[in-house]
Design an enzyme around this catalytic site. Structure first.
Site, PDB file in Angstrom:
ATOM      1  N   TYR A  57      14.574 -25.037 -99.612  1.00  0.00           N
ATOM      2  CA  TYR A  57      15.564 -23.717 -99.493  1.00  0.00           C
ATOM      3  C   TYR A  57      16.995 -24.069 -99.885  1.00  0.00           C
ATOM      4  O   TYR A  57      17.665 -25.073 -99.654  1.00  0.00           O
ATOM      5  CB  TYR A  57      15.769 -23.350 -97.998  1.00  0.00           C
ATOM      6  CG  TYR A  57      14.562 -22.866 -97.252  1.00  0.00           C
ATOM      7  CD1 TYR A  57      13.409 -22.649 -97.798  1.00  0.00           C
ATOM      8  CD2 TYR A  57      14.402 -22.867 -95.898  1.00  0.00           C
ATOM      9  CE1 TYR A  57      12.394 -22.036 -97.064  1.00  0.00           C
ATOM     10  CE2 TYR A  57      13.544 -22.404 -95.100  1.00  0.00           C
ATOM     11  CZ  TYR A  57      12.495 -22.298 -95.787  1.00  0.00           C
ATOM     12  OH  TYR A  57      11.107 -21.597 -95.131  1.00  0.00           O
ATOM     13  N   LEU A 207       9.358  -9.773 -88.794  1.00  0.00           N
ATOM     14  CA  LEU A 207       9.912  -8.410 -89.183  1.00  0.00           C
ATOM     15  C   LEU A 207       9.342  -8.187 -90.823  1.00  0.00           C
ATOM     16  O   LEU A 207       9.962  -7.459 -91.421  1.00  0.00           O
ATOM     17  CB  LEU A 207      11.226  -8.377 -89.141  1.00  0.00           C
ATOM     18  CG  LEU A 207      11.893  -8.753 -87.607  1.00  0.00           C
ATOM     19  CD1 LEU A 207      13.574  -8.539 -87.734  1.00  0.00           C
ATOM     20  CD2 LEU A 207      11.549  -7.519 -86.765  1.00  0.00           C
ATOM     21  N   GLY A 210      12.206  -8.063 -93.136  1.00  0.00           N
ATOM     22  CA  GLY A 210      13.056  -7.140 -92.805  1.00  0.00           C
ATOM     23  C   GLY A 210      12.347  -5.763 -93.028  1.00  0.00           C
ATOM     24  O   GLY A 210      12.864  -4.622 -92.990  1.00  0.00           O
ATOM     25  N   SER A 213      12.201  -4.103 -89.927  1.00  0.00           N
ATOM     26  CA  SER A 213      13.305  -4.319 -89.101  1.00  0.00           C
ATOM     27  C   SER A 213      13.887  -2.941 -88.641  1.00  0.00           C
ATOM     28  O   SER A 213      14.751  -2.790 -87.713  1.00  0.00           O
ATOM     29  CB  SER A 213      14.218  -5.112 -89.714  1.00  0.00           C
ATOM     30  OG  SER A 213      14.756  -4.282 -90.847  1.00  0.00           O
TER      31      SER A 213
END
Length: 332
Positions: A57, A207, A210, A213
């Site tokens: 990451y 989610l 998103g 979400s």
């Protein structure tokens, strides 16, 4: 914050985990470093003990960020789940996965250094390496457990056969894999295998990056640093269809006195005490919204209403671009 145990031989962790990936620029948009660190602190203060990251990451940025955020915190107050092995290229892009035993140990020392710790709690290959038997990779992690640098073996995005082979070498604490209302491919085979073997699940993408979400809209596609526009579920007619599912879910959530995000997270948690939802909150605001999901109880009637709003298989579009789907152990 209540706790759950990751598998028969795994650690006890908070009911919700914190996923740190989104705190790295270029994933879901640009970030405020101070806000990211404050979010980690707020999560720990709220009782979250499990933090998930990966050495790829931000090419190590995420681990260095966590190292800064965790500095001064008692080491026994949090557990670090770290993925390894993804190979990156300058300028962006992946060039495969390296799960050779020598690479396992090499990746580990870099993660320990960036995180500023003397061990990681759960160490897992980010993806399967087709050129290296999983037995060799897990054997190398076992050596690091024996040496005191790792506490538990984890897996990520692999299928039932690989889980069995890995577990035969050393007990696996948990499988990290995408699981949400619109990503349920683990249910037919993977989840029963985990339960048969006594392995937990840390569910990411609860989610769907998103999408479910209750906050994402197509107008956000294409903003600087946000790569979701590459993903089929966020594109064109797929996005329109999937957002209609979110609106149906919103009606159920409002009747329950919850937000869409809270309901979606609680649905994952309700699928079993052996599942820990990992919430990718990037800000204290999003974290504050997610936390009540740990205490949101869903009745059989609630679950039935949620299923009606978002039937299994109702989403359109793959969860990853086509080239990346080949690297995951199960489909959508």
């Amino acid at each position: 914050m209540q706790t759950r145990t990751l598998g028969t031989d795994g650690p006890a962790v908070s009911t919700l985990g914190l996923g740190a990936m989104g705190m790295t620029d270029g994933v879901y948009g640009n970030n405020d470093r101070a806000e990211s660190i404050a979010t980690v602190h707020a999560a720990l203060d709220a009782g979250l003990t499990l933090i998930d990251t990966s050495d790829h990451y931000g090419a190590g940025h995420n681990e260095m960020l966590l190292g800064e955020a965790l500095r001064g915190r008692p080491r026994d107050s949090y557990l670090l789940s770290v993925k390894f092995g993804a190979l990156l290229q300058p300028g962006g892009g992946f060039s495969g996965q390296d799960n050779r035993p020598a690479a396992v140990k090499n990746f580990l020392i870099h993660s320990l250094t960036r995180l500023g710790v003397d061990h990681v709690d759960i160490y897992r290959p980010a993806r399967l390496d087709p050129d290296v038997p999983i037995e060799e990779t897990v054997g190398a992690i076992k050596e690091m457990i024996d040496a005191g640098y790792v506490r538990h073996v984890g897996l990520s995005e692999v299928g039932a056969d690989t889980i069995r082979r890995a577990h035969a070498v050393h007990p696996v604490a948990d499988l990290q894999i995408e699981y949400s209302l619109i990503s349920r491919a683990v249910e037919p085979e993977v989840l029963p295998t985990l339960r048969e073997l006594g392995i937990g699940m840390t569910a990411y993408g609860v989610l769907s990056r998103g999408l479910i979400s209750g906050h994402w809209s197509a107008a956000g596609t294409g903003r600087p640093g946000d790569n979701r526009g590459r993903m089929p579920r966020f594109q064109g007619e797929n996005a329109e269809h999937n957002l209609a599912l979110v609106e149906a879910l919103r009606r159920v959530a409002e009747a329950k006195g919850a937000t869409v995000a809270q309901l979606a997270i609680a649905w994952v948690a309700a699928q079993g005490e052996d599942i820990v939802p990992v919430v990718g909150a990037r800000t204290r605001t999003r974290l504050s919204e997610a936390l009540p999901a740990a205490d949101l109880k869903l009745s059989a009637a609630d679950l039935e209403e949620i299923e009606k709003a978002v039937p299994k298989g109702a989403a359109r579009g793959d969860r990853y671009p086509t080239a990346m789907m080949s690297s995951v152990g199960v489909g959508n």
